[in-house]
Design an enzyme around this catalytic site. Structure first.
Site, PDB file in Angstrom:
ATOM      1  N   SER A 157      -2.253  -3.916   4.846  1.00 56.13           N
ATOM      2  CA  SER A 157      -2.670  -3.410   3.546  1.00 56.13           C
ATOM      3  C   SER A 157      -2.596  -1.889   3.513  1.00 56.13           C
ATOM      4  O   SER A 157      -3.619  -1.213   3.486  1.00 56.13           O
ATOM      5  CB  SER A 157      -4.080  -3.892   3.233  1.00 56.13           C
ATOM      6  OG  SER A 157      -4.113  -5.302   3.256  1.00 56.13           O
ATOM      7  N   SER A 159      -1.921  -0.239   1.084  1.00 58.69           N
ATOM      8  CA  SER A 159      -2.600   0.125  -0.160  1.00 58.69           C
ATOM      9  C   SER A 159      -4.075   0.448   0.072  1.00 58.69           C
ATOM     10  O   SER A 159      -4.613   1.370  -0.551  1.00 58.69           O
ATOM     11  CB  SER A 159      -2.462  -1.026  -1.152  1.00 58.69           C
ATOM     12  OG  SER A 159      -3.303  -0.830  -2.248  1.00 58.69           O
ATOM     13  N   ASP A 160      -4.734  -0.295   0.940  1.00 51.39           N
ATOM     14  CA  ASP A 160      -6.154  -0.036   1.186  1.00 51.39           C
ATOM     15  C   ASP A 160      -6.375   1.292   1.886  1.00 51.39           C
ATOM     16  O   ASP A 160      -7.314   2.023   1.572  1.00 51.39           O
ATOM     17  CB  ASP A 160      -6.749  -1.161   2.036  1.00 51.39           C
ATOM     18  CG  ASP A 160      -6.983  -2.411   1.229  1.00 51.39           C
ATOM     19  OD1 ASP A 160      -8.131  -2.681   0.862  1.00 51.39           O
ATOM     20  OD2 ASP A 160      -6.001  -3.122   0.952  1.00 51.39           O
ATOM     21  N   SER A 161      -5.512   1.609   2.850  1.00 46.11           N
ATOM     22  CA  SER A 161      -5.646   2.901   3.525  1.00 46.11           C
ATOM     23  C   SER A 161      -5.423   4.034   2.536  1.00 46.11           C
ATOM     24  O   SER A 161      -6.225   4.969   2.453  1.00 46.11           O
ATOM     25  CB  SER A 161      -4.631   3.013   4.665  1.00 46.11           C
ATOM     26  OG  SER A 161      -4.883   2.027   5.640  1.00 46.11           O
ATOM     27  N   GLY A 164      -8.195   4.362   0.251  1.00 46.17           N
ATOM     28  CA  GLY A 164      -9.336   4.972   0.935  1.00 46.17           C
ATOM     29  C   GLY A 164      -9.221   6.490   0.947  1.00 46.17           C
ATOM     30  O   GLY A 164     -10.184   7.201   0.661  1.00 46.17           O
TER      31      GLY A 164
END
Lengths: 398, 401
Positions: A157, A159-161, A164
């Site tokens: 993911s 996208s999550d990093s 963040g």
């Protein structure tokens, strides 16, 4: 703690899974006091592994937001916090009366950062999303196709990093303005929009030139380069999944690459004489380089090329990065932290150094509810009897 | 005058090349006065395509436009003493210098941290470099692909044992620039208390490694080395399937019974009613078979109808779309994501991607289109720095500006 950039800032953290905890992990490393609000279930998340890596430096309280009376306690925490952060879809915080409209009444200068998938408005505001679905929906999965045209994308993911990091920036902007003007605000961060913004200049090629965007494969996305690719190298032990990336843009880099390869005859052919020709004939060029690379150890070849001024790098796996990379080791990028139960673990560091206010990892990840006494006792001033009553009422988990 | 935004009044000197340009761009979007300092002839990023209407020209690079919206531009030759002298005068009145030169280059120009802090003790210097300012690889050269490789990102993109797939967009640079902005904001908080600036050292390699979620956790926690799994997410909760008119992203991360009932309602996936499939760890352990069954179920379905139906059931499915569909996406449209930016010298208006996040009191905004080469040289060096017209003419004749 006194000399960290965000000393004195308190964050009430309702985030879960990945994107939100990445954001608050950064704020915690910079000295903010991050209070993670968790549920307590039979499963105890470990202090090591991904969960431990994401939640080090944070405090944890076990507060049951669904219990009657919990909201009043949460509101008392908001009154002593600077930032309230969540990564739910829009409705969850509203249900708990923890949305900005509710909180601004009890804490006028509060900053609320909501990191939902699609934002608080628009036809998809209520959509459920995770990193892989956002990547697919944005176009990364399809436009990162392999050489056979199959969609590939990231197997994790990203996208999550990225969300963040973007969330941490947005939080800092909100907090900075709060510091300067005494005013809070609501920040509506749609992770989808954050990810769209990272597609890069291709977006302008689409919206301005109107050009349909095809998978770019190994073509350089910056200065033109040839060779520019990942070449399979000799096995290391029984590991035959070893690859070296080489990128040559300038005449010097090409000359030095040829020299390191032992000045083979093929490299002197006219069809490789200029960068333009090397790009036009890149399939033949790649075939030659591949044959050379097949007999090279990836790390040795990287060192030889770099010492000759040719940009090159191993496609590092987790072991290469975490245990074998001399650069990351020299910079202390995998700090060791001790665990209260004994033993220690290593975690991912913070990718920047500050000369006057060094940031970094200080404490391992808490077990859910570990900071109840500090937060409810010291910060909120509840007596042991009052805390026992909250446990009795199932508002707090013991 | 526009209203006060988050960074209104912050004066930034941006010496970065294409690697570090996003950092100043984000600060400029939040209201900082970011002055891009370009060598005479222009930043090398202006030579990177794509170009407007495919006509290569330094003022038509869409690559440059993307990373330099909202900045002003000054041309200045830092390889001569007059140039560095002018830069030193600018630094005396600035809050922040951002640079992405090879480590040591700024010091070799006589503008290293020790010199800059003498000129202006409150100045923050942010250096962003492929491997940071220290360590055995400090002087190694890299582009974004090589940083993706050495940061552990590349190895996990693509199909098992096959050539890794190059990530789309310059994500190693983007991660490094995000962290640079974060560190800079931290330095502003610290300066607010102490009055002193400081030197920030950002490593693109480290930023990339920190953006690979499972790298350290799996290795240090489980002694596991994640590999490439095609389109399957490493935790096995997602995989791409072909459908009638494209691809969809399956998810077994939502409610299992809801998914099962839906597929069974279509008369498919009967095998999944066998009791062992009700166990999540069994599903993950046998995900190859599971996805085969689900692939068979969706292969004749319409991509968007499938994804919409899943969302009404709160299952995290998604259409696997090409980048192209962003230009007509109804969510982005409804939120007014794309913004029109006028380029008066071309007599045209272009659509730019807009706010990555929305601060309701101090919104992201477009202040100015990306600068032409040296567009603000006279206004900044003359008007704001107070260099007289005669001296400017001489500097121009000498090729310093």
């Amino acid at each position: 703690m006194a000399n960290l950039p965000l000393t004195g800032i308190r964050v009430l953290d309702f985030t879960w899974v990945l994107a939100g905890p990445v954001a608050t992990r950064i704020l915690a490393a910079m000295g903010a006091e991050v209070i993670k609000v968790e549920r307590k279930s039979g499963y105890i998340a470990p202090r090591t592994g991904i969960h431990g890596d994401l939640n080090r430096d944070k405090l944890s309280i076990a507060l049951n937001m669904s219990a009657p009376g919990a909201i009043e306690i949460a509101h008392r925490l908001v009154r002593i916090s600077d930032l309230v952060i969540d990564n739910f879809s829009a409705r969850v915080m509203r249900q708990w009366q923890m949305d900005y409209e509710s909180l601004v009444k009890i804490k006028p200068d509060v900053v609320c950062l909501s990191m939902s998938g699609f934002g608080h408005t628009g036809p998809r505001a209520a959509y459920v999303s995770f990193g892989p679905t956002l990547q697919a929906f944005t176009g990364f999965t399809l436009n990162m196709a392999d050489e056979h045209g199959r969609p590939a994308g990231f197997s994790y993911s990203y996208s999550d990093s990225a969300a963040g990091f973007t969330g941490a920036m947005a939080a800092l902007f909100g907090l900075w303005r709060q510091r300067q003007t005494g005013q809070g605000q609501f920040i509506d961060f749609a992770q989808f929009e954050g990810l769209v913004s990272l597609v890069g200049p291709s977006l302008l090629d689409l919206t301005i030139n109107g050009r349909s965007q095809k998978p770019q494969g190994w073509r350089s996305q910056e200065a033109p380069a040839a060779p520019h690719g990942a070449y399979r190298c000799r096995a290391r032990g029984d590991d035959d999944d070893r690859w070296l990336v080489i990128a040559a843009s300038t005449p010097d880099q090409w000359r030095n690459l040829v020299r390191v390869m032992g000045s083979p005859d093929w490299a002197a052919q006219p069809l490789f004489a200029t960068l333009y020709l090397r790009m036009r004939n890149h399939e033949e060029l790649d075939a030659h380089i591949s044959r050379w690379a097949a007999n090279q150890d990836a790390e040795d070849a990287m060192a030889k090329l770099q010492q000759a001024g040719v940009p090159a790098g191993l496609a590092a796996n987790a072991q290469d990065c975490c245990a074998r990379d001399p650069q990351l080791a020299a910079r202390g990028f995998w700090p060791t932290i001790s665990l209260p139960e004994g033993g220690q673990t290593q975690v991912c560091g913070i990718p920047f150094k500050m000369s006057h206010t060094p940031v970094g990892v200080r404490r391992c990840s808490p077990i859910a509810g570990e900071s109840n006494d500090y937060v409810f006792g010291e910060l909120l001033g509840l007596s042991p009897a009052e805390r026992a009553e909250l446990i009795e009422k199932k508002i707090l988990w013991p | 005058m526009p209203e006060q935004s988050v960074l209104t009044g912050l004066r930034v000197l941006d010496l970065t090349d294409h690697k570090g340009a996003l950092c100043g761009r984000i600060l400029a979007d939040m209201g900082a006065d970011v002055i891009k300092i370009e060598p005479p002839g222009g930043d090398a990023a202006r030579r990177i395509g794509p170009f407007l209407d495919d006509v290569p020209h330094r003022d038509r690079s869409l690559f440059f436009w993307f990373y330099n919206l909202n900045k002003r531009s000054v041309t200045l030759d830092l390889s001569c003493p007059q140039g560095t002298g002018i830069f030193a005068r600018m630094a005396a009145a600035a809050d922040l210098v951002i640079e992405s030169f090879a480590p040591g280059r700024l010091a070799a120009l006589g503008l290293g941290w020790d010199r800059l802090r003498q000129i202006n003790p409150a100045l923050i210097l942010c250096s962003i470099a492929p491997f940071g300012q220290t360590g055995p690889w400090r002087d190694y050269e890299a582009n974004d692909s090589i940083l993706a490789a050495l940061g552990g990102m590349l190895y996990v993109c693509g199909y098992p044992k096959e050539r890794p797939v190059r990530p789309l967009g310059l994500q190693a640079y983007h991660s490094g620039c995000h962290y640079a902005v974060i560190a800079i904001m931290g330095a502003l908080f610290a300066r607010d208390r102490s009055g002193a600036g400081q030197w920030i050292d950002v490593s693109f390699q480290e930023a990339t490694a920190s953006a690979v979620e499972h790298l350290a956790g799996r290795y240090f926690g489980e002694n596991d080395i994640p590999r490439r799994y095609g389109t399957m997410h490493w935790f096995r909760g997602f995989r791409v399937a072909r459908c009638r008119n494209g691809y969809v992203m399956h998810s077994i991360s939502g409610d299992w019974n809801t998914l099962l009932e839906w597929a069974r309602g279509d008369g498919k996936a009967q095998e999944l009613t066998e009791p062992q499939w009700s166990d999540d760890s069994y599903r993950r352990a046998n995900c190859e078979r599971l996805y085969q069954i689900l692939d068979e179920w969706v292969k004749d379905k319409d991509r968007d109808q499938l994804a919409e139906r899943a969302q009404t059931l709160r299952l995290p499915y998604a259409a696997v779309r090409p980048i192209d569909e962003l230009a007509c996406d109804e969510q982005l449209e409804a939120r007014g994501y794309f913004v029109d930016v006028e380029h008066p010298e071309l007599g045209r208006t272009f659509r730019y991607p807009g706010a990555p996040f929305r601060l309701d009191a101090t919104p992201w905004r477009v202040y100015r289109r990306p600068p032409l080469v040296g567009e603000h040289t006279a206004e900044i060096l003359g008007g704001e720095l107070g260099i007289g017209a005669e001296e400017l003419a001489v500097l121009n004749a000498q090729g310093v500006i």
